[in-house]
Scaffold this motif. Structure first.
Motif, PDB file in Angstrom:
ATOM      1  N   PHE A 208       0.706  -0.805  -0.092  1.00 16.06           N
ATOM      2  CA  PHE A 208      -0.134   0.501  -0.385  1.00 16.06           C
ATOM      3  C   PHE A 208       0.865   1.264  -0.149  1.00 16.06           C
ATOM      4  CE2 PHE A 208      -3.781  -2.374   2.292  1.00 16.06           C
ATOM      5  CZ  PHE A 208      -4.395  -2.264   1.214  1.00 16.06           C
ATOM      6  N   THR A 244      -6.269  -1.461   7.695  1.00 19.66           N
ATOM      7  CA  THR A 244      -6.866  -0.087   8.624  1.00 19.66           C
ATOM      8  C   THR A 244      -7.053  -1.282   9.756  1.00 19.66           C
ATOM      9  OG1 THR A 244      -7.467   1.313   7.463  1.00 19.66           O
ATOM     10  CG2 THR A 244      -7.613   1.722   9.477  1.00 19.66           C
TER      11      THR A 244
ATOM     12  N   THR B 277      -6.261   5.298  13.312  1.00 17.51           N
ATOM     13  CA  THR B 277      -6.662   4.446  11.891  1.00 17.51           C
ATOM     14  C   THR B 277      -7.254   5.889  10.572  1.00 17.51           C
ATOM     15  OG1 THR B 277      -8.670   5.038  13.378  1.00 17.51           O
ATOM     16  CG2 THR B 277      -7.170   2.689  13.165  1.00 17.51           C
ATOM     17  N   LEU B 280      -4.747   6.636   8.414  1.00 21.06           N
ATOM     18  CA  LEU B 280      -3.987   5.380   8.066  1.00 21.06           C
ATOM     19  C   LEU B 280      -4.768   4.813   6.866  1.00 21.06           C
ATOM     20  CD1 LEU B 280      -2.008   2.858   8.289  1.00 21.06           C
ATOM     21  CD2 LEU B 280      -3.084   1.633  10.231  1.00 21.06           C
ATOM     22  N   LYS B 281      -6.350   4.946   6.846  1.00 25.31           N
ATOM     23  CA  LYS B 281      -6.968   4.199   6.107  1.00 25.31           C
ATOM     24  C   LYS B 281      -6.547   4.883   4.825  1.00 25.31           C
ATOM     25  CE  LYS B 281     -11.916   3.063   7.927  1.00 25.31           C
ATOM     26  NZ  LYS B 281     -12.607   2.679   8.165  1.00 25.31           N
ATOM     27  N   PHE B 283      -4.807   6.882   3.379  1.00 25.58           N
ATOM     28  CA  PHE B 283      -3.235   6.629   2.754  1.00 25.58           C
ATOM     29  C   PHE B 283      -3.774   4.968   2.900  1.00 25.58           C
ATOM     30  CE2 PHE B 283       0.560   4.507   3.712  1.00 25.58           C
ATOM     31  CZ  PHE B 283       1.456   5.650   2.775  1.00 25.58           C
ATOM     32  N   LEU B 284      -4.223   3.614   2.987  1.00 23.77           N
ATOM     33  CA  LEU B 284      -4.230   2.417   2.018  1.00 23.77           C
ATOM     34  C   LEU B 284      -5.239   2.603   1.607  1.00 23.77           C
ATOM     35  CD1 LEU B 284      -4.764   0.276   4.981  1.00 23.77           C
ATOM     36  CD2 LEU B 284      -2.510   0.642   4.306  1.00 23.77           C
TER      37      LEU B 284
END
Lengths: 301, 301
Positions: A208, A244, B277, B280-281, B283-284
């Motif tokens: 990712f 996540t 999170t 992070l989410k 980013f993913l």
């Protein structure tokens, strides 16, 4: 689509007769298809999120002889095995509610990629009737349509039971997975999460992150990638919500492995910057030799 | 093994009649197999390293109607196309010697994954009779046995000619690759190496580095990897000699991309350590969206 085997009698080995699968995505759907295609003749209930999902999956579920419902209480009361196959963050939310309806003899297992939090909660709610499991297979595609009857054939399933686990229940869940063609092993939830951080969670994060890092160069690069980047980044096509949750739940182990990798990359950068080809070659050889020792599942696509 | 098409007349489109391929590994061997399987009836000479290699490949070469030699001078004198298909560090060493024997009208091209040093040397030795090329395909398997007649079918080939390149020669090399089913594009050698650092060289380095980082944990991890790590690390099974050369030759661009990745990983580690999170989410999701925009070659295995 291959017709599942018609079966008049139950498949002899499946040690459960009334199975409820909560979540009919890639993992849960593949369990259902595997059971039916191997002749399982017991009751098979698939729990989906709402009435719309019931309608959407109706014909596929009929084909595979799965009873669909979004109101699982009666099925849970009768089940001798409840399999939680929702993403881990959802499974953690669902478990307390589900447990209220499961009979005192019903076994519960799951398929989450992260085991410590699920094992802790399951243990608290169900004692040794909860046997946490993780089939080390998957794919970046999601949903019942992506589910495959042979997903677990040759796969590894890791169970993370309590040390004081009653052997009969453990044997039953173990036998269940073996019926689907899997090889079963055991470890503690903590050891599982530490290991999977290295063999799965961090590689997903890196894939990712690598692709996210190319975001502002896509127009220049999109036509210049070969099979190397295609396969290296395949797992970056995975579900960001699911990942996540996995990365967050296992963040301590993932951060620890990531730190080690970052030190590794510092060393590599020095080799390259100093054009130390001798050390670089030895390093690449070590990487290749290490990979050769891994037992990967066979390619199935 | 499929029989190559018998052909009485030359395949009409191949703009060369006497082709010498230096190196019959995955890349060069696949060119030879592709030519013969598409009916190329001209002369095809494969240059291998020594008499032992001639003996080893004799029957396979006969099957594909390739004249094998380790003494290429006469063939080079008659060739209208010489294709260098040895690893880049070897090609760089071979080129000055080969050039001494090539006729004044013979064209030369190559398949190296790194273009700046090869293009510079070729330009110096051959002017616009050298048209550097890079088919963006490959595989971790090596040798003539791993060569496939359809390796270039649907592949992308990047040519990095001089700005003042004579169009006829460029058209001929372009036509050659199109005959093998490839799509041809052009860029400067410098732009090629900068781009490929991101789409190929750094991913290879990361795959090697990731596996090398697991070296002291192999016994604990070797049975706990799924298809994710298998595919992520497939390119770590590549030839360490070849990749040392590519990474060393392109180290400036690779180091630059590696630095950017390391900053990226610092950011990710902060997200994880702070359990952020939401970020992070996002980013993913960015990583997944970025990957979806890439045009990868189709899976052929």
């Amino acid at each position: 689509m291959p017709r599942p085997l018609a079966a008049n009698s139950s498949m002899p080995d499946v040690p459960f007769q009334r199975i409820v699968i909560v979540g009919l995505g890639l993992m849960g759907g593949s369990i259902a298809k595997a059971l039916r295609s191997r002749g399982f003749a017991g009751s098979l209930v698939g729990v989906v999120v709402d009435a719309q999902a019931v309608r959407r999956l109706r014909s596929a579920a009929k084909y595979w002889r799965i009873s669909l419902t979004c109101e699982p209480e009666p099925a849970l009361r009768n089940a001798d095995l409840v399999l939680l196959a929702t993403p881990p963050q959802i499974a953690l939310r669902q478990l307390p509610e589900l447990v209220r309806h499961i009979s005192a003899t019903g076994m519960v297992s799951d398929v989450a990629s992260i085991k410590t939090p699920v094992a802790q909660l399951g243990r608290q709610l169900l004692g040794d009737r909860f046997i946490p499991g993780h089939p080390v297979v998957g794919g970046e595609k999601t949903g019942f349509a992506a589910a495959r009857k042979n997903l677990y054939q040759g796969a590894r399933v890791i169970l993370t039971p309590l040390p004081e686990q009653a052997p009969a229940a453990l044997d039953a869940v173990c036998g269940f997975w073996q019926c689907l063609g899997a090889t079963v092993s055991q470890m503690t939830p903590e050891a599982h999460d530490q290991a999977l951080a290295a063999t799965s969670h961090l590689p997903h994060l890196l894939a990712f992150a690598y692709m996210a890092g190319l975001a502002d160069q896509v127009p220049a690069l999109r036509d210049l990638a070969g099979g190397g980047l295609r396969d290296f980044s395949r797992i970056a096509a995975s579900d960001p919500d699911l990942w996540t949750a996995i990365l967050s739940e296992n963040r301590s182990a993932v951060v620890q492995h990531l730190k080690a990798l970052q030190e590794n990359l510092d060393t590599v950068r020095q080799m390259l910057a100093g054009d130390d080809t001798r050390t670089l070659k030895a390093f690449l050889k070590q990487g290749r030799a290490c990979r050769q020792q891994f037992q990967f599942p066979p390619l199935t696509y």
